[in-house]
Enzyme design. Sequence first.
Site, short mmCIF file in Angstrom:
data_model
loop_
_atom_site.label_atom_id
_atom_site.label_comp_id
_atom_site.label_asym_id
_atom_site.label_seq_id
_atom_site.Cartn_x
_atom_site.Cartn_y
_atom_site.Cartn_z
N ASP A 179 -48.10 -44.05 74.05
CA ASP A 179 -47.91 -42.67 73.60
C ASP A 179 -48.69 -42.37 72.34
O ASP A 179 -48.36 -42.84 71.25
CB ASP A 179 -46.42 -42.42 73.34
N MET A 217 -42.86 -34.04 82.03
CA MET A 217 -42.09 -34.36 80.82
C MET A 217 -40.65 -33.92 81.04
O MET A 217 -40.38 -32.74 81.28
CB MET A 217 -42.67 -33.65 79.59
N MET A 259 -49.72 -39.78 69.61
CA MET A 259 -49.22 -38.51 69.03
C MET A 259 -50.01 -38.17 67.78
O MET A 259 -50.28 -39.04 66.94
CB MET A 259 -47.74 -38.65 68.67
N HIS A 315 -47.20 -47.99 79.14
CA HIS A 315 -47.42 -46.59 78.76
C HIS A 315 -47.59 -46.51 77.23
O HIS A 315 -46.75 -47.00 76.48
CB HIS A 315 -46.20 -45.79 79.20
N SER A 320 -42.64 -47.64 77.87
CA SER A 320 -43.35 -46.98 76.77
C SER A 320 -43.18 -47.81 75.51
O SER A 320 -42.06 -48.03 75.04
CB SER A 320 -42.78 -45.59 76.52
N HIS A 357 -51.07 -41.74 77.24
CA HIS A 357 -50.53 -40.38 77.24
C HIS A 357 -50.96 -39.72 75.94
O HIS A 357 -50.44 -40.04 74.87
CB HIS A 357 -49.00 -40.48 77.35
N ASP A 380 -41.56 -38.75 82.51
CA ASP A 380 -41.59 -39.29 81.15
C ASP A 380 -40.53 -38.63 80.27
O ASP A 380 -40.60 -37.44 79.99
CB ASP A 380 -42.99 -39.06 80.55
N MET A 415 -50.91 -36.99 73.50
CA MET A 415 -50.23 -35.79 72.97
C MET A 415 -51.04 -35.34 71.77
O MET A 415 -50.66 -35.52 70.60
CB MET A 415 -48.77 -36.16 72.61
C1 DX5 Z 1 -42.11 -38.81 74.46
C2 DX5 Z 1 -42.96 -39.90 75.07
C3 DX5 Z 1 -42.21 -40.81 75.97
C4 DX5 Z 1 -41.14 -41.60 75.28
C5 DX5 Z 1 -40.07 -41.92 76.27
O1 DX5 Z 1 -42.92 -37.94 73.77
O2 DX5 Z 1 -44.02 -39.34 75.81
O3 DX5 Z 1 -43.12 -41.70 76.65
O4 DX5 Z 1 -41.59 -42.79 74.72
O5 DX5 Z 1 -39.04 -42.54 75.59
P1 DX5 Z 1 -37.57 -42.61 76.18
O6 DX5 Z 1 -37.68 -43.39 77.45
O7 DX5 Z 1 -36.82 -43.34 75.12
O8 DX5 Z 1 -37.12 -41.22 76.40
ZN ZN Z 2 -45.27 -40.67 77.15
#
Ligand code: DX5
Ligand code: ZN
Length: 235
Positions: free
Chosen positions: A41, A143, A43, A39, A14, A72, A179, A74
């Site tokens: 993320d 998650m 947000m 990956h 990620s 991903h 994840d 969010m």
């Molecule tokens: C959290 C993300 C993850 C995050 C994982 O909201 O969706 O993808 O980056 O990070 P680590 O591996 O540090 O928990």
């Molecule tokens: Zn993620």
Amino acid sequence: MMTNTSREILIAPSILAADFANFGAECEAVEAQGADWVHVDVMDGHFVPNITFGPDMCQALRPHIKTVMDVHLMVAPVDPYLEAFAAAGADVLTVHAEAGPHLDRTLQAVKALGKRAGVALNPATPAVAIENVLDRIDLVCVMTVNPGFGGQSFISGMVEKVRQLKAMTAGRDILIEIDGGVTAETAPEVVAAGADVLVAGSAVFKGGSVAAPEAYGENIRAIRRAAEGAIGIRA
Ligand code: DX5
Ligand code: ZN
């Protein structure tokens, strides 16, 4: 296309844990060091209490990713943004089951855009949330932290959910992705329970940089070795 009958374990770093001023080079570095997917993320500061980046950033990253761009989302509502992320070059578009009342419609929209469709489940959302959309998905993302931030601790109670999803998706081409809080220590139990794709941020990027990417390779190999050891694959 998404069949994983050989039970290959995919590692998806990620970039939330990468250098935000150097994303292109970071993507290239983790791929050169053995990442299977990248990956991304996204947000929105509304569905989750953090803001990262949008479709323009994904589009800028695209030429730097040769493997699979695993986006991903969010984001809530997510439907108005699907087209933009598809146009930005995402290969997998994962939406949250909790992000809107019409998951089935959202998944139809993702498939109509020609993308692989994923559904992410927050820790409090039960496996049964995807039971009626199995025909529409290529991936389910469990998650193992509450989404919003990297570097949180793995919630071990989620292993049972992975087991339930493995049974629920038996015989289908649906990958199970994990994840949050994935490390060489936590990977074996989720892989033994049925996980195929391991997202890892901190555990991959720790100790390395674009200038010293070997640490990324060591970290990826450590997770892969631990994961494969759990299902009897010899590295
Ligand atoms: C959290 C993300 C993850 C995050 C994982 O909201 O969706 O993808 O980056 O990070 P680590 O591996 O540090 O928990
Ligand atoms: Zn993620």
